[in-house]
Design a protein around this motif. Structure first.
Motif, short mmCIF file in Angstrom:
data_model
loop_
_atom_site.label_atom_id
_atom_site.label_comp_id
_atom_site.label_asym_id
_atom_site.label_seq_id
_atom_site.Cartn_x
_atom_site.Cartn_y
_atom_site.Cartn_z
N PHE A 79 0.84 -1.24 0.06
CA PHE A 79 0.07 -0.15 -0.07
C PHE A 79 0.74 1.26 0.09
N THR A 80 2.07 1.20 0.38
CA THR A 80 2.90 2.12 0.59
C THR A 80 3.18 3.13 -0.84
N LEU A 81 2.90 2.24 -1.98
CA LEU A 81 3.25 2.74 -3.38
C LEU A 81 2.17 3.98 -3.69
N TYR A 82 1.11 3.97 -2.51
CA TYR A 82 0.17 5.50 -2.67
C TYR A 82 0.45 6.46 -1.50
N GLY A 83 1.85 6.28 -0.93
CA GLY A 83 2.22 7.15 -0.12
C GLY A 83 2.35 8.53 -0.59
N ASP A 84 1.75 9.35 -0.16
CA ASP A 84 1.86 10.99 -0.52
C ASP A 84 2.79 11.82 0.47
N CYS A 85 4.12 11.86 -0.07
CA CYS A 85 5.19 12.77 0.55
C CYS A 85 5.25 14.31 0.34
N ARG A 86 4.46 14.86 -0.40
CA ARG A 86 4.20 16.15 -0.56
C ARG A 86 4.28 17.22 0.66
N LYS A 87 3.56 16.70 1.53
CA LYS A 87 3.36 17.72 2.85
C LYS A 87 4.22 17.07 3.86
N GLY A 88 4.73 17.65 4.55
CA GLY A 88 5.30 17.40 6.05
C GLY A 88 6.33 16.33 5.73
N ARG A 89 6.71 15.41 6.83
CA ARG A 89 7.69 14.43 6.76
C ARG A 89 7.39 13.12 6.90
N ARG A 90 5.96 12.82 7.11
CA ARG A 90 5.40 11.41 7.24
C ARG A 90 4.58 11.45 6.10
N PRO A 91 4.46 10.30 5.26
CA PRO A 91 3.72 10.02 4.07
C PRO A 91 2.25 9.85 4.74
N GLY A 92 1.33 10.38 3.83
CA GLY A 92 0.01 10.17 4.03
C GLY A 92 -0.67 8.89 3.24
N TYR A 93 -1.66 8.20 3.34
CA TYR A 93 -1.89 6.95 2.66
C TYR A 93 -3.41 7.15 2.31
N SER A 94 -3.91 8.28 2.41
CA SER A 94 -5.51 8.54 2.06
C SER A 94 -5.82 8.19 0.48
N ASP A 95 -4.84 7.96 -0.41
CA ASP A 95 -5.08 7.43 -1.86
C ASP A 95 -5.07 6.09 -1.92
#
Length: 149
Positions: A79-95
């Protein structure tokens, strides 16, 4: 649906010190399922990956698929292939798709590979896995089913 595909000399998945999936020469596929992905996405990627010509023919050109050269596939949900790293330092996985939906599409993807006659090993969905990959080439490709529809 996203996939990172690596041509390998060998690959394995270990969970709690037990090897649960292993291949020799072939492809390791890290597969991420996103919100809104459907069975069509799973079928498209499985068919595309099964037919990718990334193995050398006798003249040294990448003209052979994994099936052509008698290889195997190791498919691992990630699922981490959908990690969004654009904001902050922790990836978001809402996608990323919710686990129940993602599991169904991952299993459909694996089934579609098997139906192509490809020996296919897997990891375990929603488990912490240690993945060993010996990349050959290196050859690594990124595929996204939404970039074609």
């Amino acid at each position: 649906m996203r996939a990172v595909v690596q041509r390998v000399l060998k690959g394995s998945v270990t969970i709690d010190n037990e090897v649960v999936g292993r291949i020799d020469r072939g492809l390791v596929v890290l597969l991420g399922v996103g919100k809104g992905d459907t069975a069509d996405d799973a079928r498209y990627l499985a068919d595309k990956i099964g037919q990718l010509r990334v193995f050398d023919d006798p003249e040294g050109k990448m003209n052979l698929s994994v099936k052509d050269m008698g290889g195997s596939v190791l498919a691992i949900s990630q699922f981490t292939l959908y990690g969004d790293c654009r904001k902050g330092r922790r990836p978001g996985y809402s996608d990323a798709a919710l686990p129940g939906e993602a599991r169904q599409l991952y299993e459909l993807f694996v089934q579609r590979l098997v139906c192509q006659g490809l020996p296919t090993a897997t990891g375990r969905f929603q488990e912490h896995m240690v993945v060993e990959i010996i990349n050959d080439g290196p050859v690594t490709l990124m595929l996204d089913s939404r970039k074609v529809f």
